[in-house]
Design a protein around this motif. Structure first.
Motif, short mmCIF file in Angstrom:
data_model
loop_
_atom_site.label_atom_id
_atom_site.label_comp_id
_atom_site.label_asym_id
_atom_site.label_seq_id
_atom_site.Cartn_x
_atom_site.Cartn_y
_atom_site.Cartn_z
N TRP A 26 0.94 -1.19 0.04
CA TRP A 26 0.02 0.08 -0.03
C TRP A 26 0.81 1.24 0.04
CZ3 TRP A 26 -4.76 -0.88 -1.36
CH2 TRP A 26 -5.54 -1.92 -0.86
N TRP A 27 1.93 1.22 0.98
CA TRP A 27 2.81 2.37 0.98
C TRP A 27 3.81 2.69 -0.21
CZ3 TRP A 27 -0.18 3.80 4.31
CH2 TRP A 27 -0.73 3.40 5.30
N SER A 28 4.11 1.36 -1.00
CA SER A 28 4.90 1.56 -2.19
C SER A 28 4.08 2.09 -3.28
CB SER A 28 5.42 0.32 -2.43
OG SER A 28 6.19 0.27 -3.60
N LEU A 29 2.66 1.85 -3.35
CA LEU A 29 1.88 2.33 -4.31
C LEU A 29 1.50 3.62 -4.24
CD1 LEU A 29 -0.52 2.08 -6.51
CD2 LEU A 29 -2.05 1.61 -4.68
N SER A 30 1.50 4.08 -2.68
CA SER A 30 1.24 5.70 -2.37
C SER A 30 2.74 6.40 -3.04
CB SER A 30 1.31 5.85 -1.00
OG SER A 30 1.27 7.13 -0.65
N LEU A 31 3.64 6.15 -2.61
CA LEU A 31 4.98 6.48 -2.99
C LEU A 31 5.22 6.70 -4.50
CD1 LEU A 31 7.47 5.17 -0.43
CD2 LEU A 31 6.85 7.58 -0.65
N GLY A 32 4.96 5.74 -5.04
CA GLY A 32 4.98 5.67 -6.63
C GLY A 32 4.10 6.24 -7.37
N ALA A 33 2.58 6.24 -7.05
CA ALA A 33 1.56 7.03 -7.76
C ALA A 33 1.92 8.42 -7.53
CB ALA A 33 0.41 6.54 -7.21
N CYS A 34 2.11 8.95 -6.27
CA CYS A 34 2.37 10.60 -6.10
C CYS A 34 3.51 11.10 -6.50
CB CYS A 34 2.06 10.59 -4.48
SG CYS A 34 0.63 10.24 -3.98
N LEU A 35 4.66 10.60 -6.29
CA LEU A 35 5.99 10.80 -6.77
C LEU A 35 6.20 10.83 -8.25
CD1 LEU A 35 8.47 9.63 -3.90
CD2 LEU A 35 7.48 11.89 -4.12
N GLY A 36 5.43 9.86 -8.89
CA GLY A 36 5.57 9.95 -10.28
C GLY A 36 4.99 11.12 -11.18
N GLY A 37 3.95 11.63 -10.29
CA GLY A 37 3.46 12.75 -11.17
C GLY A 37 4.36 13.80 -11.56
N ASN A 38 5.40 13.88 -11.03
CA ASN A 38 6.39 14.94 -11.48
C ASN A 38 7.24 14.61 -12.62
OD1 ASN A 38 6.00 16.69 -9.51
ND2 ASN A 38 7.61 15.68 -8.12
N LEU A 39 6.88 13.24 -13.26
CA LEU A 39 7.82 12.87 -14.48
C LEU A 39 7.24 13.67 -15.93
CD1 LEU A 39 7.61 9.00 -14.42
CD2 LEU A 39 9.62 10.38 -14.89
N THR A 40 6.00 14.05 -16.04
CA THR A 40 5.61 14.68 -17.17
C THR A 40 4.74 15.91 -16.69
OG1 THR A 40 3.84 13.53 -17.84
CG2 THR A 40 5.93 12.75 -18.53
N ILE A 41 4.36 16.77 -17.65
CA ILE A 41 3.44 17.93 -17.60
C ILE A 41 1.94 17.26 -17.21
CG2 ILE A 41 2.73 18.45 -19.75
CD1 ILE A 41 3.15 21.45 -19.12
N ILE A 42 1.65 16.19 -17.78
CA ILE A 42 0.39 15.59 -17.65
C ILE A 42 0.25 14.66 -16.58
CG2 ILE A 42 -0.27 16.18 -19.93
CD1 ILE A 42 -0.20 13.07 -20.54
N GLY A 43 1.46 14.49 -15.71
CA GLY A 43 1.57 13.43 -14.77
C GLY A 43 0.56 13.74 -13.50
N ALA A 44 0.37 14.98 -13.40
CA ALA A 44 -0.44 15.43 -12.12
C ALA A 44 -1.29 16.95 -12.54
CB ALA A 44 0.43 15.94 -10.91
N SER A 45 -2.43 16.73 -11.95
CA SER A 45 -3.58 17.98 -12.16
C SER A 45 -2.74 19.32 -12.03
CB SER A 45 -4.74 17.97 -11.31
OG SER A 45 -5.23 16.62 -11.36
#
Length: 456
Positions: free
Chosen positions: A387-406
């Motif tokens: 669960w915590w690995s999913l949280s870290l990956g899904a949230c921090l991964g949003g910085n990869l590209t301009i459409i990675g996070a709202s």
């Protein structure tokens, strides 16, 4: 209307018109193809505006018939749209009152005109706000202030805006309410606010600090931390008074009060059964009622291109979800993990980060969370680290590209409205290195804690 026909199924659109029956696997492949096509158009923003690209993608999945209009509408995350729309209205009224001019003037004095201080102070503030608000609300508030300060100090606002976006995504990782994937995980896995503070916040905090150091280094190398203002201009800026003609203090009191009440409701809303989007929409309506401003004027200031971009992208991603692409990805992950939780930490963390950098992390997190929930029923609490690995990956991964996070898209649109273009590759120049380094450090440290030091 969609209906199954044995192994083959017709969804609608041109497929139905020409009586073409595709298997679920073929529909999934077609959905992926259309997503890649849409993504390619977003990359080619020199020729296509990203909103047009998203609308073309959404139109194609509907016209071809890989998703029905009903399912496409359901795929739009109304909570996100309501949240964006509501907070855009509140921030617009705050801007009209001169609030951001006032904050910028005070903040410039705090930084003493130092570009490095601007970077560090505002990144720290953004990360802190994002831990207790959502990322979008934070950047809607911080981006206008940052542009104002950068212009006063004659700095290029673009790298500073990207820095606060990166800080908002890493800061939001730390808490249950900071980022939508965490809210989803908390709800499905039954995790509390304190669980996230204990299990995720230390890694998110370290990721933020490392990301900020990396950003500082890249900006220094690019010459963006050198002050362009002369000593005389700087002295005038630091000693100058706020232009009272820009301020409407009565409207400021109303808008700031509504904003603060909205923040409090965000924090307690989960216990009241209220989604952040509903709260934002309601409070924006209250502010429009008491502000005395024309509703037409307020609505003209809404970043409609941003809202429509998200609606289009949600439909394209919805086609992936409806046709089982996320389910397939999640099942593949579970097959790869088996009963090896330590290996699972690496697979779930890095795969979630990669996928979240290129598609909206909300539907992926939702699909993955239900798969992990089923896994938990068989394995018990031993698989908690996933669960915590999913949280870290899904949230921090949003910085990869301009459409990675709202927050990335919202900030890019605010910048564009103010005459500054943050294109796809300009964002990646800063966001991708920060995302790669922070994800690798956070996931590997989390892995070491559990695999080497017996965290489980």
């Amino acid at each position: 209307m969609a209906h199954g026909t044995g192994e083959h199924q017709t969804v609608g659109g041109l497929l139905a018109a020409f009586n073409v029956h595709l298997s679920k696997a073929q529909l999934a492949e077609l959905s992926v193809l259309l997503f890649v096509f849409t993504y390619a158009m977003i990359l080619l923003e020199k020729f296509f505006h990203r909103t047009i690209a998203a609308l073309i993608g959404a139109s194609l999945v509907l016209v071809i018939g890989v998703i029905t209009p009903e399912k496409a509408w359901e795929a739009i995350d109304q909570n996100t749209i309501f949240l964006l729309f509501g907070m855009m209205n509140i921030v617009t009224v705050m801007g009209k009152s001169g609030f951001f001019h006032l904050v910028a003037a005070k903040a410039v004095k705090l930084t003493k005109g130092s570009p490095a201080r601007v970077l560090w102070i505002f990144s720290l503030l953004t990360a802190l706000f994002s831990a207790f608000l959502d990322n979008v609300t934070t950047v809607l508030f911080m981006a206008p202030v940052m542009i104002n300060i950068a212009e006063k100090l004659k700095l290029n606002p673009i790298p500073y805006l990207i820095a606060i976006v990166l800080a908002s995504n890493t800061g939001g990782t730390a808490t249950l309410i900071g980022d939508p994937p965490n809210i989803i995980i908390g709800s499905i896995a039954g995790k509390t606010f304190n669980d996230f503070l204990i299990e995720v916040a230390p890694y998110a905090t370290l990721a933020f600090l490392i990301g900020l150091v990396v950003m500082h280094f890249m900006m220094a190398k690019g010459g963006f931390l050198k002050s362009k203002a002369t000593s005389e201009e700087l002295q005038e800026i630091l000693s100058g008074k706020v232009d009272e003609s820009l301020l409407d203090r009565r409207l400021m009191k109303k808008s700031v009060t509504v904003f603060l009440i909205t923040i409090v409701l965000f924090i307690v809303g989960h216990n009241l059964g209220l989604e952040p989007g509903v709260i934002a929409l309601f409070m924006a309506t209250i502010l429009a009622l008491i502000s005395g401003l024309s509703p037409a004027w307020i609505l003209e200031k809404v970043e409609w291109t941003t809202l429509i971009f998200f609606m289009g992208l949600f439909m394209v991603v919805g086609a992936l979800e409806v046709n089982g692409v996320f389910e397939e990805a999640a099942q593949w992950l579970i097959k790869e993990i088996g009963t090896d939780i330590h290996r699972g930490i690496l697979i779930v963390g890095f795969t979630s980060a990669l996928i979240s950098g290129f598609v909206d992390n909300i539907p992926f997190t939702m699909s993955m969370a239900y798969v992990l929930k089923g896994m938990e029923a068989q394995m018990g609490s031993v698989m908690d680290p996933l669960w915590w690995s999913l949280s870290l990956g899904a949230c921090l991964g949003g910085n990869l590209t301009i459409i990675g996070a709202s927050a990335n898209i919202v900030t890019a649109d605010i910048a564009e409205r103010n005459g500054y273009k943050i294109d796809f590759f300009r964002f990646m120049k800063y966001g991708t290195p920060v995302a790669v380094i922070t994800v690798v450090v956070a996931i590997l440290l989390f892995y070491v804690e559990h695999a080497v030091f017996g965290g489980i």
